[in-house]
Design an enzyme around this catalytic site. Structure first.
Site, mmCIF file in Angstrom:
data_model
loop_
_atom_site.group_PDB
_atom_site.id
_atom_site.type_symbol
_atom_site.label_atom_id
_atom_site.label_comp_id
_atom_site.label_asym_id
_atom_site.label_seq_id
_atom_site.Cartn_x
_atom_site.Cartn_y
_atom_site.Cartn_z
ATOM 1 N N THR A 13 0.506 -1.054 -0.270
ATOM 2 C CA THR A 13 -0.082 0.612 -0.082
ATOM 3 C C THR A 13 1.082 1.160 -0.425
ATOM 4 O OG1 THR A 13 -1.488 -1.561 1.693
ATOM 5 C CG2 THR A 13 -2.106 1.102 1.253
ATOM 6 N N LYS A 205 2.051 3.975 18.856
ATOM 7 C CA LYS A 205 2.624 5.874 18.365
ATOM 8 C C LYS A 205 2.923 6.972 19.754
ATOM 9 C CE LYS A 205 -0.411 4.406 14.510
ATOM 10 N NZ LYS A 205 -1.527 3.826 13.733
HETATM 11 P P1 NAP Z 1 2.203 -3.677 3.203
HETATM 12 O O1 NAP Z 1 0.836 -3.230 1.955
HETATM 13 O O2 NAP Z 1 1.733 -4.968 3.089
HETATM 14 O O3 NAP Z 1 3.399 -4.168 2.037
HETATM 15 C C1 NAP Z 1 4.675 -4.851 2.657
HETATM 16 C C2 NAP Z 1 5.175 -4.503 0.917
HETATM 17 O O4 NAP Z 1 6.812 -5.607 1.798
HETATM 18 C C3 NAP Z 1 4.912 -5.829 -0.005
HETATM 19 O O5 NAP Z 1 5.366 -5.162 -0.852
HETATM 20 C C4 NAP Z 1 5.462 -6.794 0.541
HETATM 21 O O6 NAP Z 1 6.038 -7.497 -1.032
HETATM 22 C C5 NAP Z 1 7.417 -6.486 1.214
HETATM 23 N N1 NAP Z 1 7.921 -7.832 1.837
HETATM 24 C C6 NAP Z 1 6.982 -7.535 3.232
HETATM 25 N N2 NAP Z 1 7.910 -8.925 3.679
HETATM 26 C C7 NAP Z 1 8.679 -8.649 2.852
HETATM 27 C C8 NAP Z 1 9.632 -9.469 3.073
HETATM 28 N N3 NAP Z 1 10.324 -10.450 4.010
HETATM 29 N N4 NAP Z 1 10.733 -9.071 1.483
HETATM 30 C C9 NAP Z 1 10.510 -9.067 0.889
HETATM 31 N N5 NAP Z 1 9.919 -8.179 1.300
HETATM 32 C C10 NAP Z 1 8.869 -7.879 1.811
HETATM 33 O O7 NAP Z 1 2.407 -2.595 4.056
HETATM 34 P P2 NAP Z 1 1.803 -1.619 4.224
HETATM 35 O O8 NAP Z 1 0.036 -0.811 4.730
HETATM 36 O O9 NAP Z 1 2.204 -0.479 2.841
HETATM 37 O O10 NAP Z 1 2.379 -1.122 5.666
HETATM 38 C C11 NAP Z 1 4.151 -0.704 5.284
HETATM 39 C C12 NAP Z 1 5.008 -0.163 6.398
HETATM 40 O O11 NAP Z 1 3.881 1.222 5.956
HETATM 41 C C13 NAP Z 1 4.478 -0.850 8.052
HETATM 42 O O12 NAP Z 1 5.390 -0.481 8.456
HETATM 43 C C14 NAP Z 1 3.251 -0.408 8.615
HETATM 44 O O13 NAP Z 1 2.648 -0.554 9.664
HETATM 45 C C15 NAP Z 1 3.414 1.199 7.680
HETATM 46 N N6 NAP Z 1 3.041 2.314 7.365
HETATM 47 C C16 NAP Z 1 1.302 1.484 6.893
HETATM 48 C C17 NAP Z 1 0.056 1.875 6.650
HETATM 49 C C18 NAP Z 1 -1.077 1.733 5.934
HETATM 50 O O14 NAP Z 1 -1.565 3.209 5.605
HETATM 51 N N7 NAP Z 1 -0.520 0.662 5.351
HETATM 52 C C19 NAP Z 1 0.123 3.959 7.572
HETATM 53 C C20 NAP Z 1 0.574 4.148 7.793
HETATM 54 C C21 NAP Z 1 2.682 3.930 7.929
HETATM 55 P P3 NAP Z 1 4.960 -7.921 -1.633
HETATM 56 O O15 NAP Z 1 3.940 -7.118 -2.322
HETATM 57 O O16 NAP Z 1 5.585 -9.465 -2.486
HETATM 58 O O17 NAP Z 1 3.798 -9.205 -0.519
HETATM 59 N N1 HSE Z 2 -3.886 0.247 12.211
HETATM 60 C C1 HSE Z 2 -3.984 1.708 11.298
HETATM 61 C C2 HSE Z 2 -5.106 2.266 11.828
HETATM 62 C C3 HSE Z 2 -2.864 2.192 10.087
HETATM 63 O O1 HSE Z 2 -6.141 2.015 11.631
HETATM 64 O O2 HSE Z 2 -4.493 3.655 12.463
HETATM 65 C C4 HSE Z 2 -1.649 3.061 10.270
HETATM 66 O O3 HSE Z 2 -1.016 3.155 11.533
#
Ligand code: NAP
Ligand code: HSE
Length: 429
Positions: A13, A205
């Site tokens: 994402t 957080k």
């Molecule tokens: P996500 O959609 O699950 O994406 C994770 C990505 O990392 C995927 O592309 C995955 O590969 C890759 N990956 C994970 N483990 C791996 C490994 N061992 N080796 C190689 N590639 C690996 O996660 P996300 O929602 O983008 O979140 C990413 C980070 O941002 C997290 O730390 C989360 O807490 C933080 N965050 C997210 C949000 C949000 O709105 N989503 C907001 C604030 C912070 P594949 O695509 O091949 O599976």
């Molecule tokens: N799980 C978290 C939330 C995503 O609901 O706010 C952002 O860190």
């Protein structure tokens, strides 16, 4: 102009959002940094996965070390999540003098101190704006905008999932379990919602905000955590009748050098700006001795809001690279930590009690509060045809936390008077 070369760890994402913003805003980025930004390599777990983002297959790899050890890469952007491999990659990148941007709150809450020290040793930047409240620039606000002030209180709605659930419960009078199921079906809550609903995500957080705001190293196990899974529609209804909304609040306070940090469902006065932060939105209220009240509001998650924060960090890192001043963005805590004891933590409380409906009961209850020097602001008895007990709602004046614990202990032993202590909430605003 030598480009800023980025190794992107993760293309989910947030990673996809980073690619989109770097592509779509390239001209502005180049003008701000003084050099183009090029995403050189991208780490994924599954090279064959179908993706809705156009990244050339030659750039994709499933080998993190082919990115971290690539000498041509200037900045590692870690958006893969987890605390194992992500930490190893970041520590190795810093040892090689690479700059780091991360969105990883789990990692920064657990190992932020170690990572920031490694960055300082190597004169490298570690920026983590996206780790708290996604698209809201609260880290920069605390580290820079309010750098001249002394922060005494921060209250945050820093978890969108729980705020969505509580908002729905409040607006529709629905039960927690119904709304959670609906939120899962809509993709707002995860299949395993524990980290969000039990307050752990918010606690991470708040540990990050506490460390930055109070300039003391806050460890995760120092955050007192209670989630929303026990909040009932009755609590919300009675709260509303008395002019409060229930919100999962992270509350961080600093008084006379002592700090206390907690996450708990809280009755927030409807006139307080945090009470009208609804749905998946986040907000952080910050009180500074000199500035007074400030509040930061916006989207706490999502592809583009989160990526906006990450790319803003990339701009800072890029500018620092241009001027050769990396490392100036490492915010190391420098104050000695002192945790406040329960005798120093003061707030108002809301209690819902089920009691025997007979003469003298109210007097016995109020005497218990008086015995521990907890003064009452209001007492309301609600008739409830579905309940043979009388329902009593009490709101206290400011009370000492340890005294309230004594009151609760006494009330729980008064079996012939108090049938059940249904709920207890801290009150804010
Ligand atoms: P996500 O959609 O699950 O994406 C994770 C990505 O990392 C995927 O592309 C995955 O590969 C890759 N990956 C994970 N483990 C791996 C490994 N061992 N080796 C190689 N590639 C690996 O996660 P996300 O929602 O983008 O979140 C990413 C980070 O941002 C997290 O730390 C989360 O807490 C933080 N965050 C997210 C949000 C949000 O709105 N989503 C907001 C604030 C912070 P594949 O695509 O091949 O599976
Ligand atoms: N799980 C978290 C939330 C995503 O609901 O706010 C952002 O860190």
């Amino acid at each position: 102009m030598k480009p800023i070369k980025v190794g992107l760890l993760g293309l989910g994402t947030v990673g996809s959002g980073v690619v989109r913003i770097v592509e779509n805003h390239q001209d502005d980025l180049q003008r701000r940094i003084g050099a183009p930004v090029v995403i050189e390599k991208v780490l994924v777990r599954d090279l064959n996965k179908a993706r809705n983002i156009g990244v050339s297959p030659q750039k994709l790899t499933d080998d993190p070390w082919s990115i971290v050890n690539d000498e041509s890469i200037d900045v590692i952007v870690e958006v893969m999540g987890g605390v194992g491999l992500a930490k190893e990659c970041i520590m190795a990148a810093l040892e090689q003098g690479k700059q780091v941007v991360t969105a990883n709150k789990d990692l920064m809450a657990l190992h932020g101190g170690e990572i920031l020290h490694k960055a300082a040793e190597n004169n490298c930047d570690v920026l983590y704006e996206a780790s708290v409240a996604g698209g809201i620039p609260i880290i920069r606000a605390l580290a820079e905008g309010l750098a001249s002030d002394r922060i005494t209180k921060m209250m945050g709605i820093v978890n969108g999932t729980t705020n969505y659930i509580l908002t729905k419960m409040s607006k529709e009078g629905a039960e927690y379990s119904e709304v959670l199921k609906e939120a899962q079906a809509l993709g707002y809550a995860e299949a395993d919602p524990t980290s969000d609903v039990e307050g752990l995500d918010a606690a991470r957080k708040m540990a990050i905000l506490g460390t930055l705001g109070f300039r003391m190293q806050v460890d995760l196990d120092e955050v007192d955590v209670r989630g929303i899974s026990k909040v009932t529609k009755e609590d919300i209804l009675y709260g509303k009748r008395l002019g409060y909304e229930v919100k999962l609040l992270g509350i961080a306070e600093c008084q006379d050098g002592g700090i206390s940090i907690s996450v708990q469902p809280t009755m927030v006065k409807q006139s307080h700006p945090l009470a009208s932060v609804n749905g998946v939105f986040n907000a952080v209220y910050v009180y500074g001795e000199a500035v007074g009240e400030t509040m930061f509001y916006g989207p706490g998650a999502g592809e583009l809001p989160t990526a906006t924060s990450i790319v803003a960090d990339l701009v800072e890192v890029g500018k620092n690279l241009q001027f050769g001043v990396n490392g100036r963005y490492v915010f190391l805590p420098y104050k000695e930590k002192q945790l406040m004891s329960d005798e120093r933590i003061i707030s108002k409380y809301f209690l819902l009690l089920h009691v025997e409906d007979k003469a003298g009961v109210l007097a016995q209850i109020t005497q218990t509060f008086a015995k521990h020097e907890v003064s009452l602001e209001s007492v309301l008895q609600q008739p409830n045809p579905d309940n043979p007990s009388a329902e009593i709602i009490i709101i206290t004046h400011d009370a000492v936390k340890s005294a309230m614990a004594e009151v609760m202990k006494d009330l729980s032993t008064m079996k012939d008077v108090v049938n059940e202590i249904k709920s207890v909430y801290r009150v804010e605003g």
